[in-house]
Enzyme design. Structure first.
Site, PDB file in Angstrom:
ATOM      1  CB  CYS A 277      -0.971   0.016   1.172  1.00 29.38           C
ATOM      2  SG  CYS A 277      -1.219  -1.558   1.962  1.00 29.38           S
ATOM      3  NE  ARG A 306       1.555  -9.482   5.065  1.00 25.61           N
ATOM      4  CZ  ARG A 306       0.278  -9.363   4.779  1.00 25.61           C
ATOM      5  NH1 ARG A 306      -0.596 -10.163   5.342  1.00 25.61           N
ATOM      6  NH2 ARG A 306      -0.135  -8.439   3.936  1.00 25.61           N
ATOM      7  CD  GLN A 324      -0.966  -8.550  -0.469  1.00 22.31           C
ATOM      8  OE1 GLN A 324      -1.977  -7.978  -0.870  1.00 22.31           O
ATOM      9  NE2 GLN A 324      -0.359  -8.219   0.648  1.00 22.31           N
ATOM     10  CG  ASP A 326      -2.048  -5.352  -3.036  1.00 19.93           C
ATOM     11  OD1 ASP A 326      -3.268  -5.237  -2.783  1.00 19.93           O
ATOM     12  OD2 ASP A 326      -1.158  -4.821  -2.343  1.00 19.93           O
ATOM     13  CG  HIS A 328      -3.514  -0.322  -2.716  1.00 20.34           C
ATOM     14  ND1 HIS A 328      -2.386  -1.041  -3.015  1.00 20.34           N
ATOM     15  CD2 HIS A 328      -3.875  -0.687  -1.455  1.00 20.34           C
ATOM     16  CE1 HIS A 328      -2.061  -1.792  -1.979  1.00 20.34           C
ATOM     17  NE2 HIS A 328      -2.943  -1.601  -1.014  1.00 20.34           N
ATOM     18  CE  LYS A 412     -10.733  -7.520   8.189  1.00 20.74           C
ATOM     19  NZ  LYS A 412      -9.484  -8.199   8.402  1.00 20.74           N
ATOM     20  CG  HIS A 458      -6.014  -1.649   1.309  1.00 17.14           C
ATOM     21  ND1 HIS A 458      -4.669  -1.475   1.525  1.00 17.14           N
ATOM     22  CD2 HIS A 458      -6.629  -0.635   1.952  1.00 17.14           C
ATOM     23  CE1 HIS A 458      -4.486  -0.404   2.279  1.00 17.14           C
ATOM     24  NE2 HIS A 458      -5.658   0.124   2.555  1.00 17.14           N
TER      25      HIS A 458
HETATM   26  C1  TSB Z   1      -5.077  -6.341  -0.118  1.00 13.52           C
HETATM   27  N1  TSB Z   1      -2.839  -4.225   2.050  1.00 13.52           N
HETATM   28  C2  TSB Z   1      -3.771  -5.270   1.763  1.00 13.52           C
HETATM   29  C3  TSB Z   1      -3.849  -5.498   0.270  1.00 13.52           C
HETATM   30  O1  TSB Z   1      -3.929  -4.274  -0.411  1.00 13.52           O
HETATM   31  C4  TSB Z   1      -3.294  -6.546   2.482  1.00 13.52           C
HETATM   32  O2  TSB Z   1      -2.105  -6.795   2.554  1.00 13.52           O
HETATM   33  N2  TSB Z   1      -4.245  -7.330   2.963  1.00 13.52           N
HETATM   34  S1  TSB Z   1      -3.978  -8.701   3.742  1.00 13.52           S
HETATM   35  O3  TSB Z   1      -3.059  -8.496   4.806  1.00 13.52           O
HETATM   36  O4  TSB Z   1      -5.256  -9.215   4.117  1.00 13.52           O
HETATM   37  O5  TSB Z   1      -3.316  -9.703   2.751  1.00 13.52           O
HETATM   38  C5  TSB Z   1      -3.928  -9.970   1.522  1.00 13.52           C
HETATM   39  C6  TSB Z   1      -4.138 -11.454   1.317  1.00 13.52           C
HETATM   40  O6  TSB Z   1      -2.892 -12.137   1.392  1.00 13.52           O
HETATM   41  C7  TSB Z   1      -4.983 -12.142   2.371  1.00 13.52           C
HETATM   42  O7  TSB Z   1      -6.335 -11.987   2.086  1.00 13.52           O
HETATM   43  C8  TSB Z   1      -4.545 -13.589   2.248  1.00 13.52           C
HETATM   44  O8  TSB Z   1      -5.282 -14.243   1.241  1.00 13.52           O
HETATM   45  C9  TSB Z   1      -3.106 -13.481   1.779  1.00 13.52           C
HETATM   46  N3  TSB Z   1      -2.129 -13.779   2.838  1.00 13.52           N
HETATM   47  C10 TSB Z   1      -1.956 -13.111   3.999  1.00 13.52           C
HETATM   48  N4  TSB Z   1      -0.966 -13.646   4.721  1.00 13.52           N
HETATM   49  C11 TSB Z   1      -0.476 -14.681   3.996  1.00 13.52           C
HETATM   50  C12 TSB Z   1       0.566 -15.638   4.207  1.00 13.52           C
HETATM   51  N5  TSB Z   1       1.317 -15.609   5.290  1.00 13.52           N
HETATM   52  N6  TSB Z   1       0.781 -16.561   3.250  1.00 13.52           N
HETATM   53  C13 TSB Z   1       0.031 -16.590   2.127  1.00 13.52           C
HETATM   54  N7  TSB Z   1      -0.946 -15.719   1.876  1.00 13.52           N
HETATM   55  C14 TSB Z   1      -1.215 -14.774   2.789  1.00 13.52           C
HETATM   56 ZN    ZN Z   2      -3.068  -2.598   0.750  1.00 12.95          ZN
END
Ligand code: TSB
Ligand code: ZN
Length: 584
Positions: A277, A306, A324, A326, A328, A412, A458
């Site tokens: 983001c 992460r 992702q 992803d 925005h 959300k 997002h």
């Molecule tokens: C959608 N900033 C937002 C983005 O713009 C975001 O990061 N959202 S999130 O934290 O929910 O992560 C997005 C998606 O990543 C989640 O819905 C999930 O499907 C996936 N995700 C989250 N953590 C993990 C992980 N550790 N391993 C694999 N996929 C993951």
């Molecule tokens: Zn985001």
């Protein structure tokens, strides 16, 4: 699969069975100390300190045998009550119980214990009346588990088990468990060479093998095409940012425990990014925008890192390095509903394309009473929450509301699915955000020439390519649809000595038509090669022998089907190409 925790009778039985397990362990390992033994969806577990001992599969069988012996002995399970003081005295040599008792709030709390024969455990209950009732159980597996889930603490041994009141139910459950194991993407991912991991790379950092890379590329193309059509603009940004970037976004203060530690390079301090983001905010802010330009949709297939607990990482489903799908979306407040609707429609479309039927929409809203927990703009919250609900109703979505589960910055929608093994996970997500654009001082010029702050959505349709691939592997059990399959066609000349030229000719022609094709020219029996083609779950196997060679035809067998069909070469190519194009 049945959820034990939701069934009152089975819950009690499973809890009693955890005690039975503890008693058996105590008989076999008199120095064992016990932490907690809760009931879970899949049965129960108990976390046990066995000193230096690490369990083996054989140990589990021995413990189970001891449990059976105790059941045969048939002792009653008797409740007794103690004051906190008495309990502290009774368990004075057991640091784990002392820890639990000390944390019970009031000094006048009544603490209950349950005794069966020579074994007493601290417990709230309730339990079955006698161990005799625990006839149909099975110890399933064991693993290490840090005390209180903290990697700085001692590693305890966690033993999992399950208990039923009928033998038949236990057998059904064990069979389902076996099937789930077979469907587990970690197993299929290994069998079909989709991904691997290596200690030298690290935990939660899978390596996508060529077959996995093909699937991922196809998923990228699929979603990219859809996003292009919807007016998304894709970007590439670095997978690091400075600590200051994440201080500006607020992640440094609120998300730090989920991030890898920072690293210094010259006079800059970087972090591996956990989210994209902030980068996209800067791209939006790079230009002036008029109200007419909105929505602006910035998309990226973006790598994030992460910190996930080592016990939580799982195949491709929960990783520490992820990509992702992803985007925005920068919108005016009056565009929230319309844009959200497009996102939800896209989610529905994608799920339909992949045949995903078993999922839950979860709408996370704020708790209106809790003024502290949520970004302070009541009007914005009201508009947004009403809109989200309205859209979900309009699209006839089945959803449930989770009050008080919204993020600080907005409501959300998450889509939850159930993997073969383990608890539900979120796949798609769409999160409204009133705050981040403010933190980055983003604006657009409205129709009166005034500066206004956009709202951000997002959204990630696949979630991550990692998690989505894990899910699709389990949904398809590795039998991917033609367009996704790493190898689409396997050519098997009946007799490689006689039919290789023709097989090669077909191979080249398919390859030139961008079809992913293999040629099995090994001098093995036809049946053997056909079976292997099935095991590899290749959608089409071509059997080319005398007749095909003479007539210039192709005989094919579809994966999972018995008969073969014979068509001309051109008909076949057309059939395949159409199926790939339509992604059906
Ligand atoms: C959608 N900033 C937002 C983005 O713009 C975001 O990061 N959202 S999130 O934290 O929910 O992560 C997005 C998606 O990543 C989640 O819905 C999930 O499907 C996936 N995700 C989250 N953590 C993990 C992980 N550790 N391993 C694999 N996929 C993951
Ligand atoms: Zn985001």
């Amino acid at each position: 699969m049945i959820n034990i925790k939701e069934n009152e009778k089975l819950s009690i039985m499973n809890h009693s069975c955890a005690h039975l397990l503890a008693q058996a362990v105590k008989h076999l390992y008199p120095n064992a100390l016990f932490w907690v033994g809760p009931v879970i969806e899949e049965g129960f577990y108990y976390d046990i300190d066995l000193g230096d001992k690490t369990l083996t599969v054989e140990d589990l069988a021995i413990i189970e045998k001891e449990m059976k012996k105790i059941v045969k002995d048939g002792k009653r399970i008797v409740r007794s009550e103690l004051t906190k003081e008495e309990a502290l005295k009774k368990f004075k040599d057991d640091p784990y119980k002392i820890d639990l008792i000390s944390r019970m709030d009031e000094d006048d709390t009544i603490i209950s214990c349950y005794t069966q024969g020579d074994f007493t455990d601290l417990c709230r209950g309730p339990h079955v009346e006698s161990v005799k009732e625990l006839k149909y159980f099975k110890l399933i597996k064991f693993s290490g588990a840090y005390w209180k889930g903290d990697a700085n603490n001692k590693m305890l041994q966690r033993i999992y088990g399950v208990c039923f009141d009928k033998e038949e139910d236990l057998n059904i459950y064990l069979k389902e468990l076996e099937e789930a194991k077979e469907r587990d993407h970690r197993k299929i991912g290994k069998d079909l060479d989709i991904f691997m991991s290596h200690d030298l790379v690290g935990k939660g950092m899978p390596l996508w093998l060529p077959n996995g890379a093909i699937i991922r590329k196809q998923l990228e193309n699929y979603i990219y095409e859809k996003e292009q059509k919807m007016g998304y603009m894709h970007v590439y940004t670095p997978c690091v940012g400075t600590v200051d970037l994440y201080k500006t976004s607020g992640h440094w203060d609120h998300y730090k425990e989920n991030m890898f530690p920072s690293m210094k390079v010259d006079d800059e301090e970087f972090v591996l990014r956990p989210m994209n983001c902030p980068h996209h905010m800067l791209i939006y802010g790079n230009k002036l925008h008029s109200y007419r330009d909105l929505p602006i949709r910035i998309g990226e297939f973006a790598s994030d890192f992460r910190y996930e607990a080592s016990g939580a990482v799982k195949g491709l489903e929960r990783v520490r390095c992820m990509c992702q799908n992803d985007a925005h979306l920068f919108v005016r407040p009056d565009q929230i509903g319309e844009e959200f609707k497009k996102v939800v429609s896209l989610i529905l479309e994608v799920y339909k394309d992949f045949g995903i039927k078993d999922y839950k929409f979860r709408l996370s809203l704020r708790d209106k009473e809790d003024k502290e927990k949520y970004f302070d703009d009541d009007e914005m919250w009201n508009i947004a929450e009403d809109k989200l609900r309205e859209v979900l109703n309009e699209l006839d979505c089945d959803y449930y509301e989770a009050i008080g589960e919204a993020a600080f910055y907005g409501p959300k929608l998450d889509v939850e699915v159930k993997p073969a093994v383990g608890p539900e996970v979120t796949l798609s997500t769409c999160q409204l955000d009133f705050l981040l654009p403010r933190r980055f001082e983003l604006t657009y010029i409205d129709s009166n020439g005034e500066k206004k702050v956009p709202v951000v959505l997002h959204r990630a349709i696949f979630g991550t390519f990692d998690r989505f691939t894990a899910f699709i592997i389990e949904e398809t059990k590795g039998s991917f649809p033609l367009w996704l399959a790493p190898t689409q066609i396997n050519i098997i000349p009946v007799n490689p000595e006689l039919h290789l030229d023709y097989a090669n000719q077909i191979f080249e022609e398919l390859k030139n038509n961008n079809i992913r094709v293999d040629l099995d020219e090994r001098n093995e029996k036809l049946g053997y090669r056909m079976r292997e083609s099935q095991t590899r779950k290749i959608p089409y196997s071509l059997i080319l022998g005398d007749r095909e060679q003479e007539e210039g035809t192709i005989s094919y067998r579809k994966h999972g089907e018995q008969g073969t069909t014979t068509v001309t070469k051109d008909e076949f190519i057309q059939l395949i190409q159409e199926q790939i194009r339509n992604r059906n």
